[in-house]
Scaffold this motif. Structure first.
Motif, mmCIF file in Angstrom:
data_model
loop_
_atom_site.group_PDB
_atom_site.id
_atom_site.type_symbol
_atom_site.label_atom_id
_atom_site.label_comp_id
_atom_site.label_asym_id
_atom_site.label_seq_id
_atom_site.Cartn_x
_atom_site.Cartn_y
_atom_site.Cartn_z
ATOM 1 N N PHE A 114 1.071 -1.365 0.210
ATOM 2 C CA PHE A 114 0.139 0.138 -0.352
ATOM 3 C C PHE A 114 0.243 1.167 0.285
ATOM 4 O O PHE A 114 1.871 1.491 1.237
ATOM 5 N N GLY A 115 1.204 2.255 -1.318
ATOM 6 C CA GLY A 115 1.995 2.544 -1.012
ATOM 7 C C GLY A 115 1.149 4.127 -1.130
ATOM 8 O O GLY A 115 -0.126 4.586 -0.922
ATOM 9 N N PHE A 116 2.350 5.397 -1.597
ATOM 10 C CA PHE A 116 1.879 6.788 -0.981
ATOM 11 C C PHE A 116 1.991 7.310 -2.433
ATOM 12 O O PHE A 116 2.714 7.161 -3.198
ATOM 13 N N GLY A 117 1.124 8.724 -1.992
ATOM 14 C CA GLY A 117 1.398 9.821 -3.240
ATOM 15 C C GLY A 117 0.994 8.665 -4.602
ATOM 16 O O GLY A 117 0.747 9.552 -5.693
ATOM 17 N N GLU A 118 -0.297 8.435 -4.588
ATOM 18 C CA GLU A 118 -0.283 7.812 -6.061
ATOM 19 C C GLU A 118 -1.106 8.373 -6.525
ATOM 20 O O GLU A 118 -0.739 8.315 -8.152
ATOM 21 N N GLU A 119 -1.484 9.082 -6.085
ATOM 22 C CA GLU A 119 -2.613 10.647 -7.100
ATOM 23 C C GLU A 119 -1.464 11.409 -7.132
ATOM 24 O O GLU A 119 -1.669 12.331 -8.137
ATOM 25 N N THR A 120 -0.187 11.622 -6.829
ATOM 26 C CA THR A 120 0.570 12.502 -7.577
ATOM 27 C C THR A 120 1.577 11.605 -8.318
ATOM 28 O O THR A 120 1.345 10.830 -8.710
ATOM 29 N N LYS A 121 2.687 12.732 -8.624
ATOM 30 C CA LYS A 121 4.008 12.176 -9.168
ATOM 31 C C LYS A 121 4.787 11.836 -8.441
ATOM 32 O O LYS A 121 6.405 11.574 -8.837
ATOM 33 N N ASN A 122 4.526 11.893 -7.628
ATOM 34 C CA ASN A 122 5.539 11.587 -6.495
ATOM 35 C C ASN A 122 4.481 10.228 -5.284
ATOM 36 O O ASN A 122 5.080 9.610 -4.240
ATOM 37 N N ALA A 158 -5.632 -3.970 -19.543
ATOM 38 C CA ALA A 158 -5.243 -3.180 -20.782
ATOM 39 C C ALA A 158 -5.335 -1.757 -19.955
ATOM 40 O O ALA A 158 -6.688 -1.225 -19.300
ATOM 41 N N GLN A 159 -4.429 -0.657 -19.989
ATOM 42 C CA GLN A 159 -4.134 0.340 -19.532
ATOM 43 C C GLN A 159 -3.996 1.595 -20.074
ATOM 44 O O GLN A 159 -2.218 1.183 -20.567
ATOM 45 N N ARG A 160 -3.850 2.517 -20.230
ATOM 46 C CA ARG A 160 -3.432 3.742 -21.105
ATOM 47 C C ARG A 160 -2.259 4.284 -20.656
ATOM 48 O O ARG A 160 -2.411 4.277 -19.387
ATOM 49 N N GLY A 161 -1.150 4.972 -20.706
ATOM 50 C CA GLY A 161 -0.620 5.316 -20.686
ATOM 51 C C GLY A 161 -0.350 6.475 -20.808
ATOM 52 O O GLY A 161 -1.504 7.915 -21.176
ATOM 53 N N LEU A 162 0.577 7.534 -20.069
ATOM 54 C CA LEU A 162 0.261 9.420 -20.208
ATOM 55 C C LEU A 162 1.581 10.303 -20.165
ATOM 56 O O LEU A 162 2.785 9.602 -19.742
ATOM 57 N N MET A 163 1.939 10.693 -21.165
ATOM 58 C CA MET A 163 3.242 10.878 -21.638
ATOM 59 C C MET A 163 2.307 12.723 -21.411
ATOM 60 O O MET A 163 1.133 13.138 -21.947
ATOM 61 N N MET A 164 3.216 13.903 -20.953
ATOM 62 C CA MET A 164 2.609 14.893 -20.848
ATOM 63 C C MET A 164 4.166 15.809 -21.681
ATOM 64 O O MET A 164 5.089 15.733 -22.445
ATOM 65 N N VAL A 165 3.109 16.708 -22.818
ATOM 66 C CA VAL A 165 3.943 16.975 -24.247
ATOM 67 C C VAL A 165 3.508 19.142 -24.357
ATOM 68 O O VAL A 165 2.061 18.884 -23.843
ATOM 69 N N ASP A 166 4.715 19.971 -24.386
ATOM 70 C CA ASP A 166 4.470 21.860 -24.537
ATOM 71 C C ASP A 166 4.797 21.257 -25.481
ATOM 72 O O ASP A 166 5.874 20.790 -26.278
ATOM 73 N N LEU A 167 3.892 22.184 -26.472
ATOM 74 C CA LEU A 167 4.465 22.393 -28.043
ATOM 75 C C LEU A 167 4.766 24.263 -27.834
ATOM 76 O O LEU A 167 3.592 24.901 -27.075
ATOM 77 N N LEU A 168 5.791 24.204 -28.280
ATOM 78 C CA LEU A 168 5.794 25.797 -28.390
ATOM 79 C C LEU A 168 6.269 26.187 -30.425
ATOM 80 O O LEU A 168 6.965 26.115 -30.788
ATOM 81 N N ALA A 169 5.598 27.075 -29.642
ATOM 82 C CA ALA A 169 5.423 27.923 -31.873
ATOM 83 C C ALA A 169 6.047 29.170 -30.753
ATOM 84 O O ALA A 169 5.768 30.070 -30.177
ATOM 85 N N GLN A 170 7.096 29.685 -32.153
ATOM 86 C CA GLN A 170 7.418 30.385 -32.428
ATOM 87 C C GLN A 170 7.435 31.218 -34.064
ATOM 88 O O GLN A 170 6.832 31.174 -34.935
ATOM 89 N N LEU A 221 4.741 7.788 -17.398
ATOM 90 C CA LEU A 221 4.108 6.832 -16.654
ATOM 91 C C LEU A 221 3.103 5.529 -18.650
ATOM 92 O O LEU A 221 2.121 6.312 -19.005
ATOM 93 N N VAL A 222 3.970 5.476 -18.575
ATOM 94 C CA VAL A 222 3.673 4.013 -20.124
ATOM 95 C C VAL A 222 2.537 3.194 -19.894
ATOM 96 O O VAL A 222 1.820 3.171 -18.731
ATOM 97 N N PRO A 223 2.147 2.527 -21.033
ATOM 98 C CA PRO A 223 0.540 1.994 -21.222
ATOM 99 C C PRO A 223 1.217 0.096 -20.874
ATOM 100 O O PRO A 223 2.823 0.099 -20.378
ATOM 101 N N CYS A 224 0.257 0.146 -19.779
ATOM 102 C CA CYS A 224 0.210 -1.540 -19.820
ATOM 103 C C CYS A 224 -0.247 -2.265 -20.031
ATOM 104 O O CYS A 224 -1.524 -2.446 -20.588
ATOM 105 N N GLU A 225 -0.239 -3.639 -20.681
ATOM 106 C CA GLU A 225 -0.879 -4.755 -20.728
ATOM 107 C C GLU A 225 -1.121 -6.092 -19.992
ATOM 108 O O GLU A 225 0.318 -6.695 -19.803
ATOM 109 N N THR A 226 -1.619 -6.686 -19.878
ATOM 110 C CA THR A 226 -1.811 -7.921 -19.509
ATOM 111 C C THR A 226 -1.213 -8.900 -20.103
ATOM 112 O O THR A 226 -1.556 -9.334 -21.479
ATOM 113 N N PRO A 227 -0.555 -9.783 -20.303
ATOM 114 C CA PRO A 227 0.208 -11.133 -20.374
ATOM 115 C C PRO A 227 -0.750 -11.920 -21.595
ATOM 116 O O PRO A 227 -1.856 -12.126 -20.986
#
Length: 356
Positions: free
Chosen positions: A125-133, A162-174, A274-280
């Motif tokens: 039973f872990g701590f901080g699962e709802e955060t990045k910590n 199966a579970q989706r992963g999450l990647m956060m990205v900044d788009l920076l337009a000049q 937070l990479v995606p996961c899948e049951t074998p």
């Protein structure tokens, strides 16, 4: 009142917003110790261990003690649990204290019945699962070999395979900073806001070439926009935050490269853990679980969890409650599911270890 219901009521009454789990952790530790279970509490969370004749295989029942802040819209005190009919209301009742309680009682039931002939059961039973910590990564490293894991999150006791992963990205337009009155007559000129807007319009058709049978295609959703110096000044920079929900069909590196190939804006990956996961495909854990709950649905989960730390193992996500109520005002869990989870977890551990 069934023991698991009473324990859930008492646990929900202890506020444990991420970063403030200490009191709840002490409560779980003292409960497990009172029952005669081998329990350890440290900076990574709570670990309960039950051994048979040897330590292999090891199956882990995994969940978290932290909850999100209550937020607004509640019609009752979020940390004064109330039972109405067959439901218990309170923050964290479903996400994920119902799983914690059912797993802890499953360990007690196994111990009271004489334990297992072989193998090892771990509760983590872990701590901080709802955060990045989240502390689960460190808890797994300290736990030794783990062959299979059930991630306790609200699934209605169906099986998320199966579970989706999450990647956060900044788009920076000049672009070029100009007086807005001269923007159309200034020759070579780039408006960063227009560049970003054109890129955002391309997102709907990205990643269409691969579709997962349970999760569909990966998505990139803009969630935050930032641009502008003044109302009469063209912006030199425009920024968007993208929430990229990945599937096992893509690595995060491939998704980032596809964004860079398709868009004009600079692509800056700010989080990819937070990479995606899948049951074998040949999962013995899933086969055993399906024998015990043959009517359970198999589905793909859109929400992330600590499954990411067990992605190389035989694992699935299953627990009482529904994620549709997670993080909402007046969160509640259906108590018959908590009782059913207590029995299911114990039966699954016993059957999995016996069948090795």
């Amino acid at each position: 009142m069934p023991g698991e219901v009473e324990l859930l009521r008492d646990l929900v009454a202890i506020p444990s917003v991420s970063g403030e789990e200490a009191e709840a952790a002490v409560f779980i530790e003292e409960t497990a110790r009172r029952w005669g279970l081998d329990v350890t509490r440290d900076a990574h969370g709570i670990r309960v261990e039950l051994r048979g004749g040897n330590v292999r295989p090891t199956i882990a029942l995994v969940s978290h003690l932290d909850v999100v802040p209550p937020g607004s819209g509640w019609t009752r005190d979020p940390f004064v649990p109330v039972i109405q009919g067959s439901s218990l209301y309170g923050r964290g009742s479903g996400d994920a204290k119902a799983s914690v309680v059912a797993m802890l009682y499953a360990a007690k039931d196994l111990a009271d019945s004489g334990g297992m002939d072989a193998g090892r059961l771990l509760l983590l039973f872990g701590f901080g699962e709802e955060t990045k910590n989240t502390t689960m990564g460190a808890a797994v490293e300290a736990a030794g070999d783990i062959d299979a894991a059930v991630i306790g999150e609200p699934t209605g006791l169906d099986f998320a395979i199966a579970q989706r992963g999450l990647m956060m990205v900044d788009l920076l337009a000049q672009g070029d900073q100009r007086h807005a009155g001269y923007a159309s007559s200034d020759g070579e000129f780039t408006n960063a806001a227009i560049v970003l807007a054109r890129d955002l319009l391309k997102l709907d058709v990205l990643f269409a070439g691969r579709s997962h049978p349970l999760l569909g295609r990966a998505t990139a959703t803009p969630t935050m926009l930032e641009s502008g110096v003044g109302r009469n000044v063209t912006p030199p920079v425009a920024r968007a935050v993208l929430d990229v929900r990945s599937t096992p069909d893509w690595t995060h590196e491939e998704l980032a490269e596809e964004l860079r190939r398709s868009l004009t804006s600079d692509v800056i990956v700010t989080s990819r853990r937070l990479v995606p996961c899948e049951t074998p495909a040949n999962s013995r854990l899933l086969a055993t679980a399906a024998q015990l709950r043959p009517d359970a649905k198999h589905f793909g989960s859109p929400t992330c969890s600590d499954w990411v730390f067990f992605r190389e193992r035989d694992a699935l996500k299953c627990g009482p409650g529904t994620s549709r109520r997670s993080h909402t005002a007046d969160e509640y869990v259906d108590l018959p599911e908590v009782t059913a989870a207590r029995t299911f977890y114990a039966d699954l551990v016993r059957a999995y270890l016996a069948g090795h």
